[in-house]
Every structure is written in C-alpha cells, then in structure tokens.
Design an enzyme around this catalytic site. Structure first.
Site, PDB file in Angstrom:
ATOM      1  N   ASP A   1       0.870  -1.169   0.000  1.00  0.00           N
ATOM      2  CA  ASP A   1       0.000   0.000   0.000  1.00  0.00           C
ATOM      3  C   ASP A   1       0.912   1.226   0.000  1.00  0.00           C
ATOM      4  O   ASP A   1       2.108   1.129   0.291  1.00  0.00           O
ATOM      5  CB  ASP A   1      -0.881  -0.039   1.249  1.00  0.00           C
ATOM      6  CG  ASP A   1      -1.694   1.223   1.433  1.00  0.00           C
ATOM      7  OD1 ASP A   1      -2.359   1.646   0.469  1.00  0.00           O
ATOM      8  OD2 ASP A   1      -1.646   1.801   2.542  1.00  0.00           O
TER       9      ASP A   1
ATOM     10  N   ASP B   1      -0.174   5.215   0.932  1.00  0.00           N
ATOM     11  CA  ASP B   1      -0.426   6.167   2.024  1.00  0.00           C
ATOM     12  C   ASP B   1      -0.630   5.440   3.346  1.00  0.00           C
ATOM     13  O   ASP B   1      -1.506   4.574   3.465  1.00  0.00           O
ATOM     14  CB  ASP B   1      -1.647   7.032   1.703  1.00  0.00           C
ATOM     15  CG  ASP B   1      -1.472   7.814   0.402  1.00  0.00           C
ATOM     16  OD1 ASP B   1      -0.317   8.121   0.041  1.00  0.00           O
ATOM     17  OD2 ASP B   1      -2.482   8.098  -0.259  1.00  0.00           O
TER      18      ASP B   1
END
Length: 197
Positions: free
Chosen positions: A7, A9
C-alpha cells in the site's frame, strides 16, 4: 519471482485526512524507504497498489500523481532501492469500479502484468481494505501499525485478524522487512509465525 505488494499512504508515506495532493505533501514514514531498499537489495520486486480517489475528487491530476511517484523513487534511489511499478485506482467510492480496494482489481492487474499467481505473495498495508483486497487475490496479509494502523487498539487489531485470518501485524515497514528477511531461508516459517509481532 519474489514479489511484494505495498500500500502507499500510511504504509510508505505519511497519510493525511485531506489526501496527499502534491509531491511536497508526499513525506516518507521514517525507516520505510530504507526498508524498501533492503528488500530490493535482497532480490524482492516491489510494487504499489493504491487507492487514489483524489483524482476523481479533482484534488490533483495524473501528472501530479506521477510527480509524487517520481519523488518517491528518487528518494528510494538514494538508499539503493526502487519501486518497480505503481498500480492505482483513480475512482471515487461511488464509481462502482472493481479496482478500488477492498475489491481485488488492482491485484488482478498486477498478476496479469507480471504473469504470476499471487498465492503467498506478501501484501503490506495499514488498513483492513488493503488486506481484504490482497487476501481475496490469494496474497499473504501483513498489517503495519503506521497510518490508519497506528489508530487501532488491541480490539481493532484483533478484529482485523478475525476478518482476514492469517494476518501478521508489524510495528512498521522496517519491522516487516526484518521479519521477512530473517525468514528468507525458510519462507514457511513466516506464515507459521505469531499473528501479532
């Protein structure tokens, strides 16, 4: 092929409630870039799968997103690492796409691009939806306690592990790298480890 899906953020860079909208706002989480570089030097290919609804909301454009990722890779290069590719969902929550996590569309794109079966491929994220998307595609789920993961108490962590069985919990991306690299000689040892680290 040794592949890791990350991922963005809250996992690689600091998350913001008002979205990361520019290269200036893209700030790495301490130790995250060094962790990526260690993994890269150990022979892992790193790709990012990220929801970027700020595009649909008109908060930034694709050129700005590309500039964020150019900054990310420039900073990573200083540590001897790189992200091989970034797969992003540009849609908003109501758009009905199949690529917005927790749906697995981005992961299917990654599997097609690299012509790999994602079963057992580590996915690392800071939220339930990251792990749900990866687990649906067969990935091995790893939660980091940065970004949204930092807001979870013991009950919240236990709920994620309940919803995504087999989830391993790490303090941050550096701790994930420590765990993965320490088990590189025996990959099965990682999957059989404790649920929370």
């Amino acid at each position: 092929m040794k592949l890791i899906i990350l991922d963005r953020d809250g996992t690689l860079n600091e998350d913001r409630d008002d979205f990361v909208k520019s290269p200036d706002e893209w700030r790495p989480i301490p130790g995250a870039l060094e962790a990526c570089a260690r993994l890269y030097r150990a022979g892992w290919q790193l790709v990012v799968a990220t929801n970027q609804s700020g595009l649909a909301r008109g908060l930034f454009d694709v050129a700005t997103l590309d500039a964020m990722h150019a900054k990310m890779n420039a900073l990573l290069a200083q540590h001897g690492g790189r992200i091989d590719a970034v797969f992003f969902c540009p849609h908003g929550p109501a758009d009905g796409c199949d690529c917005r996590k927790p749906l697995p569309g981005l992961f299917h794109q990654i599997a097609a691009r690299y012509q790999v079966d994602l079963r057992g491929v580590p996915v690392v994220g800071d939220s339930l939806r990251d792990l749900q998307a990866g687990a649906t595609a067969g990935c091995e789920p790893h939660l980091v306690q940065t970004g949204k993961g930092a807001r979870l108490d013991a009950r919240g962590l236990a709920e994620i592990v309940r919803q995504v069985p087999g989830t391993l919990v790490h303090a941050d991306l550096a701790a994930f790298a420590d765990t993965l690299l320490s088990h590189r000689a025996d990959p099965s040892a990682l999957a059989s480890g404790a649920s929370v680290r």
